[in-house]
Write an enzyme that holds these catalytic residues in place. Structure first.
Site, PDB file in Angstrom:
ATOM      1  N   ASP A   1       2.476  28.640 -14.535  1.00 42.39           N
ATOM      2  CA  ASP A   1       3.640  29.531 -14.377  1.00 42.39           C
ATOM      3  C   ASP A   1       3.760  30.433 -15.621  1.00 42.39           C
ATOM      4  OD1 ASP A   1       4.349  27.388 -16.068  1.00 42.39           O
ATOM      5  OD2 ASP A   1       6.453  27.436 -15.466  1.00 42.39           O
TER       6      ASP A   1
ATOM      7  N   ASP B   1       1.197  28.887 -21.020  1.00 40.94           N
ATOM      8  CA  ASP B   1       0.291  28.910 -19.868  1.00 40.94           C
ATOM      9  C   ASP B   1      -0.797  29.963 -20.096  1.00 40.94           C
ATOM     10  OD1 ASP B   1       2.026  27.433 -17.463  1.00 40.94           O
ATOM     11  OD2 ASP B   1       3.265  28.541 -18.876  1.00 40.94           O
TER      12      ASP B   1
ATOM     13  N   ASN C   1       8.557  29.335 -15.261  1.00 36.57           N
ATOM     14  CA  ASN C   1       9.005  30.119 -16.418  1.00 36.57           C
ATOM     15  C   ASN C   1       9.635  31.442 -15.995  1.00 36.57           C
ATOM     16  OD1 ASN C   1       8.355  28.332 -18.467  1.00 36.57           O
ATOM     17  ND2 ASN C   1       6.206  28.968 -18.440  1.00 36.57           N
TER      18      ASN C   1
ATOM     19  N   THR D   1       0.265  23.108 -15.244  1.00 36.20           N
ATOM     20  CA  THR D   1       1.030  23.366 -16.472  1.00 36.20           C
ATOM     21  C   THR D   1       2.400  23.971 -16.141  1.00 36.20           C
ATOM     22  OG1 THR D   1       0.046  25.549 -16.780  1.00 36.20           O
ATOM     23  CG2 THR D   1      -1.088  23.697 -17.841  1.00 36.20           C
TER      24      THR D   1
ATOM     25  N   PHE E   1      11.195  20.403 -18.917  1.00 36.34           N
ATOM     26  CA  PHE E   1      11.384  21.468 -17.922  1.00 36.34           C
ATOM     27  C   PHE E   1      10.514  21.315 -16.659  1.00 36.34           C
ATOM     28  CE2 PHE E   1      10.139  25.565 -16.111  1.00 36.34           C
ATOM     29  CZ  PHE E   1      11.380  25.969 -15.621  1.00 36.34           C
ATOM     30  N   ASN E   2       9.189  21.118 -16.809  1.00 42.78           N
ATOM     31  CA  ASN E   2       8.302  21.122 -15.633  1.00 42.78           C
ATOM     32  C   ASN E   2       8.660  20.009 -14.645  1.00 42.78           C
ATOM     33  OD1 ASN E   2       6.846  23.288 -16.593  1.00 42.78           O
ATOM     34  ND2 ASN E   2       5.188  22.043 -17.452  1.00 42.78           N
TER      35      ASN E   2
ATOM     36  N   HIS F   1       2.530  24.165 -25.649  1.00 44.91           N
ATOM     37  CA  HIS F   1       2.385  22.950 -24.842  1.00 44.91           C
ATOM     38  C   HIS F   1       1.134  22.912 -23.952  1.00 44.91           C
ATOM     39  CE1 HIS F   1       6.780  22.214 -25.429  1.00 44.91           C
ATOM     40  NE2 HIS F   1       6.920  23.511 -25.205  1.00 44.91           N
ATOM     41  N   ASP F   2       1.003  23.949 -23.098  1.00 40.43           N
ATOM     42  CA  ASP F   2       0.147  23.806 -21.911  1.00 40.43           C
ATOM     43  C   ASP F   2      -1.340  23.592 -22.173  1.00 40.43           C
ATOM     44  OD1 ASP F   2       2.342  23.878 -20.270  1.00 40.43           O
ATOM     45  OD2 ASP F   2       2.240  26.038 -19.944  1.00 40.43           O
TER      46      ASP F   2
HETATM   47  C1  BDR Z   1       6.859  23.520 -20.349  1.00 47.73           C
HETATM   48  O1  BDR Z   1       7.867  24.382 -19.828  1.00 47.73           O
HETATM   49  C2  BDR Z   1       7.453  25.721 -19.911  1.00 47.73           C
HETATM   50  O2  BDR Z   1       8.446  26.519 -20.463  1.00 47.73           O
HETATM   51  C3  BDR Z   1       6.169  25.747 -20.703  1.00 47.73           C
HETATM   52  O3  BDR Z   1       5.293  26.726 -20.175  1.00 47.73           O
HETATM   53  C4  BDR Z   1       5.611  24.358 -20.557  1.00 47.73           C
HETATM   54  O4  BDR Z   1       4.767  24.247 -19.434  1.00 47.73           O
HETATM   55  C5  BDR Z   1       7.379  22.844 -21.598  1.00 47.73           C
HETATM   56  O5  BDR Z   1       8.524  22.107 -21.298  1.00 47.73           O
HETATM   57 CA    CA Z   2       4.028  26.188 -18.197  1.00 48.04          CA
END
Ligand code: BDR
Ligand code: CA
Length: 315
Positions: free
Chosen positions: A12, A17, A41, A125, A166-167, A240-241
């Protein structure tokens, strides 16, 4: 000769990402079969357009298919505070250079998995909606999946609610389907991705590559750093991703611990939390390899080599 690992990136984009797309396209240990998108996102249209623009930026040509707009239950809610209005603010990006696939995300994943001569690894991701829908629609292809290595969850606290990352928070029902699938799962949660910080030293190393691509990446990461500072008070932003992919490229990038992981679906305050039983108190069987400790140098070396290799080809 070892053949590269075939992967599909379900994402996303989103700043981190975008970094995962670059790593997937550039690293010789990986064969990027395709990219699928999911709302997260930003809206589905925005993140799909961003996936296309990142591919245009780095001369990447792979099929891109649009996936789910809404989670399995309820309505989508995007995370614009972190990634800006476009979901990838901070730099001018080129317009897409090729059309989207006519397949939906689930159809593209099924097609690529069926036609690959090796088992395929899925790297989600973003929210897990497309992956859960693929698993439900194609039970006959489960044994063609090598791993699902996803960014999401945490062994600690959350970032979107006190206990949810979040994911996972964005589609807990989908995450629950994936975690109960019985397939080999690797979880890169906030506990490890918060070690992948784009510090000023890292930005400097990227700048020194002295390519147009490197400069654009630094502009994007500076935007990401500003929002992370404003929203979370973190001095440097966690990228993160790409951690979920780096582990597939080089297993020594992270220390993994097998543990039972469940998704909280009904908690009044904790919906979307990953409940990780690190001490075996639930008596449940382990279903996930949980990434715990990052080799930060190895991670950034992989990332910077990827930006260098894609950027130098454009010179
Ligand atoms: C995740 O949430 C998104 O904002 C980032 O791309 C990552 O995948 C982190 O919590
Ligand atoms: Ca992401």
């Amino acid at each position: 000769m070892t053949l590269p690992t075939p992967i599909i990136l379900d994402c996303d984009p989103g700043h981190d990402d975008a970094m995962a797309i670059l790593l997937a396209a550039a690293n010789p240990a990986i064969e990027l079969l395709g990219i699928t998108t999911v709302s997260g996102n930003g809206s589905l249209d925005k993140v799909t357009y961003n996936a296309q623009r990142v591919c245009a930026l780095a001369n990447i040509v792979v099929p891109i298919a649009k996936g789910a707009n809404d989670p399995m239950a309820g309505k989508a809610s995007a995370a614009p505070t972190i990634h800006g209005v476009s979901a990838l603010d901070g730099a001018e990006l080129p317009e897409p250079t090729f059309e989207l696939s006519n397949f939906s995300a689930v159809e593209l994943i099924a097609d690529l998995v069926s036609n690959c001569d090796r088992k395929v690894t899925l790297i989600p991701t973003g929210p897990l909606t497309n992956i859960a829908m693929f698993l439900q629609a194609h039970p006959e292809l489960h044994d063609r999946i090598e791993h699902i290595s996803f960014m999401g969850g945490s062994t600690e606290r959350g970032n979107w609610t006190p206990y949810a990352e979040f994911n996972i928070w964005a589609d807990p029902e989908a995450a629950d389907i994936v975690l109960r699938s019985g397939l080999p799962l690797i979880m890169s949660g906030l506990n490890i991705t918060h070690q992948a910080l784009a510090t000023p030293e890292i930005l400097n190393r990227i700048l020194q590559l002295d390519t147009k691509l490197a400069n654009t990446i630094v502009d994007l990461l500076k935007f990401f750093a500003d929002t992370y500072r404003d929203v979370f008070g973190m001095p440097d932003p966690p990228v993160h991703d790409p951690v979920a992919l780096a582990i597939i490229i080089d297993a020594s990038v992270a220390k993994l611990v097998s543990a039972p992981v469940s998704i909280e679906l009904t908690g009044e305050f904790t919906r979307g939390a990953t409940v990780v039983d690190l001490h075996g108190t639930t008596g449940q069987s382990a279903n996930v390899d949980v990434a715990m400790e990052l080799d930060v140098d190895k991670f950034w070396n992989l990332m910077i080599e990827a930006i260098d290799s894609l950027g130098s080809k454009q010179k």
